[in-house]
Design a protein around this motif. Structure first.
Motif, PDB file in Angstrom:
ATOM      1  N   THR A  60       0.826  -1.215   0.000  1.00 31.58           N
ATOM      2  CA  THR A  60       0.000   0.000   0.000  1.00 31.58           C
ATOM      3  C   THR A  60       0.857   1.261   0.000  1.00 31.58           C
ATOM      4  OG1 THR A  60      -1.461  -1.235   1.436  1.00 31.58           O
ATOM      5  CG2 THR A  60      -1.974   1.074   1.140  1.00 31.58           C
ATOM      6  N   PHE A  61       2.011   1.188   0.743  1.00 33.42           N
ATOM      7  CA  PHE A  61       2.852   2.381   0.878  1.00 33.42           C
ATOM      8  C   PHE A  61       3.334   2.850  -0.497  1.00 33.42           C
ATOM      9  CE2 PHE A  61       7.214   4.064   2.252  1.00 33.42           C
ATOM     10  CZ  PHE A  61       6.724   5.357   2.383  1.00 33.42           C
ATOM     11  N   ARG A  62       3.782   1.890  -1.328  1.00 35.55           N
ATOM     12  CA  ARG A  62       4.269   2.272  -2.656  1.00 35.55           C
ATOM     13  C   ARG A  62       3.137   2.844  -3.503  1.00 35.55           C
ATOM     14  NH1 ARG A  62       4.599  -0.398  -7.441  1.00 35.55           N
ATOM     15  NH2 ARG A  62       4.206  -2.463  -6.572  1.00 35.55           N
ATOM     16  N   TRP A  63       1.990   2.172  -3.458  1.00 34.96           N
ATOM     17  CA  TRP A  63       0.846   2.663  -4.250  1.00 34.96           C
ATOM     18  C   TRP A  63       0.451   4.067  -3.797  1.00 34.96           C
ATOM     19  CZ3 TRP A  63      -2.159  -2.462  -3.117  1.00 34.96           C
ATOM     20  CH2 TRP A  63      -1.607  -3.486  -3.897  1.00 34.96           C
ATOM     21  N   ALA A  64       0.434   4.248  -2.467  1.00 37.59           N
ATOM     22  CA  ALA A  64       0.022   5.547  -1.924  1.00 37.59           C
ATOM     23  C   ALA A  64       1.016   6.627  -2.348  1.00 37.59           C
ATOM     24  CB  ALA A  64      -0.065   5.461  -0.409  1.00 37.59           C
ATOM     25  N   GLN A  65       2.323   6.246  -2.362  1.00 40.09           N
ATOM     26  CA  GLN A  65       3.354   7.216  -2.762  1.00 40.09           C
ATOM     27  C   GLN A  65       3.195   7.610  -4.228  1.00 40.09           C
ATOM     28  OE1 GLN A  65       7.161   5.557  -1.738  1.00 40.09           O
ATOM     29  NE2 GLN A  65       7.752   7.492  -0.769  1.00 40.09           N
ATOM     30  N   GLU A  66       2.896   6.617  -5.060  1.00 39.79           N
ATOM     31  CA  GLU A  66       2.713   6.900  -6.485  1.00 39.79           C
ATOM     32  C   GLU A  66       1.527   7.844  -6.693  1.00 39.79           C
ATOM     33  OE1 GLU A  66       2.472   3.084  -8.351  1.00 39.79           O
ATOM     34  OE2 GLU A  66       4.616   2.711  -8.115  1.00 39.79           O
ATOM     35  N   THR A  67       0.479   7.634  -5.893  1.00 40.30           N
ATOM     36  CA  THR A  67      -0.692   8.524  -5.989  1.00 40.30           C
ATOM     37  C   THR A  67      -0.300   9.931  -5.567  1.00 40.30           C
ATOM     38  OG1 THR A  67      -2.052   6.631  -5.409  1.00 40.30           O
ATOM     39  CG2 THR A  67      -3.116   8.765  -5.305  1.00 40.30           C
ATOM     40  N   LEU A  68       0.502   9.998  -4.492  1.00 45.87           N
ATOM     41  CA  LEU A  68       0.967  11.305  -4.002  1.00 45.87           C
ATOM     42  C   LEU A  68       1.787  12.015  -5.085  1.00 45.87           C
ATOM     43  CD1 LEU A  68       0.544  12.576  -1.220  1.00 45.87           C
ATOM     44  CD2 LEU A  68       2.775  11.720  -0.545  1.00 45.87           C
ATOM     45  N   ASN A  69       2.627  11.239  -5.801  1.00 42.67           N
ATOM     46  CA  ASN A  69       3.446  11.814  -6.877  1.00 42.67           C
ATOM     47  C   ASN A  69       2.578  12.500  -7.924  1.00 42.67           C
ATOM     48  OD1 ASN A  69       5.577  10.640  -5.615  1.00 42.67           O
ATOM     49  ND2 ASN A  69       5.826   8.970  -7.092  1.00 42.67           N
ATOM     50  N   GLU A  70       1.377  11.974  -8.128  1.00 44.31           N
ATOM     51  CA  GLU A  70       0.466  12.556  -9.124  1.00 44.31           C
ATOM     52  C   GLU A  70      -0.285  13.747  -8.555  1.00 44.31           C
ATOM     53  OE1 GLU A  70      -0.365  11.796 -12.328  1.00 44.31           O
ATOM     54  OE2 GLU A  70       1.388  10.482 -12.325  1.00 44.31           O
ATOM     55  N   LEU A  71      -0.763  13.581  -7.322  1.00 47.48           N
ATOM     56  CA  LEU A  71      -1.690  14.578  -6.780  1.00 47.48           C
ATOM     57  C   LEU A  71      -1.013  15.870  -6.338  1.00 47.48           C
ATOM     58  CD1 LEU A  71      -4.096  12.317  -4.664  1.00 47.48           C
ATOM     59  CD2 LEU A  71      -4.419  13.194  -6.981  1.00 47.48           C
ATOM     60  N   LEU A  72       0.161  15.742  -5.673  1.00 50.80           N
ATOM     61  CA  LEU A  72       0.779  16.961  -5.135  1.00 50.80           C
ATOM     62  C   LEU A  72       1.150  17.964  -6.219  1.00 50.80           C
ATOM     63  CD1 LEU A  72       2.877  15.693  -2.099  1.00 50.80           C
ATOM     64  CD2 LEU A  72       0.745  16.978  -2.078  1.00 50.80           C
ATOM     65  N   PRO A  73       1.787  17.520  -7.328  1.00 45.27           N
ATOM     66  CA  PRO A  73       2.094  18.511  -8.372  1.00 45.27           C
ATOM     67  C   PRO A  73       0.827  19.165  -8.933  1.00 45.27           C
ATOM     68  CG  PRO A  73       3.312  16.485  -8.758  1.00 45.27           C
ATOM     69  CD  PRO A  73       2.349  16.208  -7.654  1.00 45.27           C
ATOM     70  N   MET A  74      -0.264  18.421  -9.012  1.00 39.25           N
ATOM     71  CA  MET A  74      -1.524  19.005  -9.501  1.00 39.25           C
ATOM     72  C   MET A  74      -1.962  20.144  -8.590  1.00 39.25           C
ATOM     73  SD  MET A  74      -4.345  16.239 -10.560  1.00 39.25           S
ATOM     74  CE  MET A  74      -4.572  15.699 -12.209  1.00 39.25           C
ATOM     75  N   ALA A  75      -1.873  19.881  -7.272  1.00 34.89           N
ATOM     76  CA  ALA A  75      -2.279  20.902  -6.298  1.00 34.89           C
ATOM     77  C   ALA A  75      -1.345  22.101  -6.364  1.00 34.89           C
ATOM     78  CB  ALA A  75      -2.279  20.304  -4.900  1.00 34.89           C
TER      79      ALA A  75
END
Ligand SMILES: Cc1cc2nc3c(=O)[nH]c(=O)nc-3n(C[C@H](O)[C@H](O)[C@H](O)COP(=O)(O)OP(=O)(O)OC[C@H]3O[C@@H](n4cnc5c(N)ncnc54)[C@H](O)[C@@H]3O)c2cc1C
Length: 332
Positions: A60-75
């Protein structure tokens, strides 16, 4: 690598997977019985908070990190230049979050300052470890006592209950971090539009539910697809007869962010009116429990208040539910 994929399901997983395939030059056929914004689609009803929840699988940690990689730059893009990309407006927002706890096993920042931390007898360093995701520096994660939270709030000016109220309720510790919050329905629409613009063959209004993998295989063969992505969420439980999949019922209330009568939560404290909105969460009594987690998520024009977590409760319609502490405080 596949050249043409049949993706079944138009929830967050189906749409996102379809987009990833398109970006890798795979032709995509997307099929779903109803629109992503249909009430039966779990993803449109989600709170949109980024935080691994009820997951103990280490992947889950890796998946969550990958999601974070997408979401933070968008924000960040949106914050830096609100008109940067019109289509991304209002999709993701970084909001300070406070997770309240009565107890915790690990050290707080205070312990590091006075070197006073000693593990309880029999407590292994494993059990003391914070979840892996808390180490990601982008989240600016801190483990605090409520006193420390209160000192920090002189600067942060978050709309959170005052220290005395937290202590009275028995909350003595808090995690403080800065997660992205996704405006779920806007994000689903955005992904669907992106897919259509990229030329994917999209039909998400068919009303057709696949009853087996064979049915998907036949359809894939007819459409010349050499790959199937089964993104049917809980639907996969029926399709694959997988009893290990367990659903949980969640109930969320949406309040208008501008007019929300949150006086009971912020107590008209110094930051009540001019303060910054914050996510507030707790799983533990008295404001929440395992089956009635308590959270408040500022998101777009709403304050989303939850909730419930009732495993194997399959009822699809709304019914009267017990209102949790936070919802009661907000809605009163
Ligand atoms: C109240 C609540 C709050 C939540 N809050 C959060 C949150 O804050 N943050 C977070 O990360 N997660 C949250 N979640 C969890 C999150 O909503 C789910 O993990 C996520 O939506 C799952 O997405 P999915 O695409 O796998 O499934 P779904 O969104 O359920 O999509 C499944 C798709 O498959 C289709 N389908 C189903 N069966 C079939 C079939 N037999 N044939 C064809 N198509 C089929 C459906 O129509 C749909 O299009 C929350 C969940 C709930 C219930």
């Amino acid at each position: 690598m596949a050249s043409k994929a049949l993706v079944v399901g138009s929830g967050a997983v189906g749409l996102r997977t379809a987009l990833e395939l398109v970006r890798r030059n795979v032709s995509v056929v997307l099929r779903a019985p109803c629109s992503p914004l249909d009430p039966s689609n779990t993803s449109q009803g989600a709170g949109g908070l980024w935080m691994p929840f009820h997951c103990d699988d280490p992947r889950t940690f890796r998946w969550a990190q990958e999601t974070l990689n997408e979401l933070l730059p968008m924000a960040t893009r949106q914050q830096a230049s609100p008109h940067h990309q019109e289509s991304e407006r209002g999709l993701v927002e970084v909001v300070p979050a406070v997770y309240l706890m009565r107890n915790h096993g690990g050290p707080t920042v205070e312990h590091f300052i006075d070197h006073s931390y000693e593990p309880r007898r029999g407590q292994s360093t494993e059990t003391l470890a914070l979840p892996g995701w808390t180490k990601d520096p982008r989240l600016e994660f801190q483990h605090l006592t409520v006193e420390m939270l209160s000192w920090q709030n002189i600067i942060n000016r978050l709309k959170i209950p005052p220290e005395e109220e937290l202590k009275q309720a028995g909350y003595l510790y808090a995690w403080f971090f800065k997660p992205p919050i996704v405006n779920t329905s806007a994000m689903l629409t955005h992904m669907l539009n992106e897919l259509k613009e990229a030329g994917a063959d999209v039909n998400v209004e068919s009303g057709h539910y696949y009853s087996s993998l064979d049915e998907m295989r036949n359809e894939a063969a007819q459409l010349d697809c050499d790959c199937i992505v089964n993104a049917t969420g809980l639907g996969a439980k029926e399709i694959l007869h997988d009893d290990k999949m367990v659903g949980a019922r969640g109930t969320l209330l949406h309040y208008d962010r501008e007019d929300c009568p949150r006086r009971d939560v912020v107590r008209d404290g110094p930051y009540g009116i001019n303060g910054t909105d914050a996510v507030i969460m707790t799983e533990e009594a008295p404001w929440g429990s395992d089956t009635l987690p308590c959270y408040l998520i500022p998101r777009g024009k709403s304050i989303v208040v939850g909730g419930s977590y009732l495993e194997e409760d399959k009822e699809p319609s709304i019914r009267n539910c017990i209102v949790t502490g936070m919802a009661g405080a907000v809605g009163r």
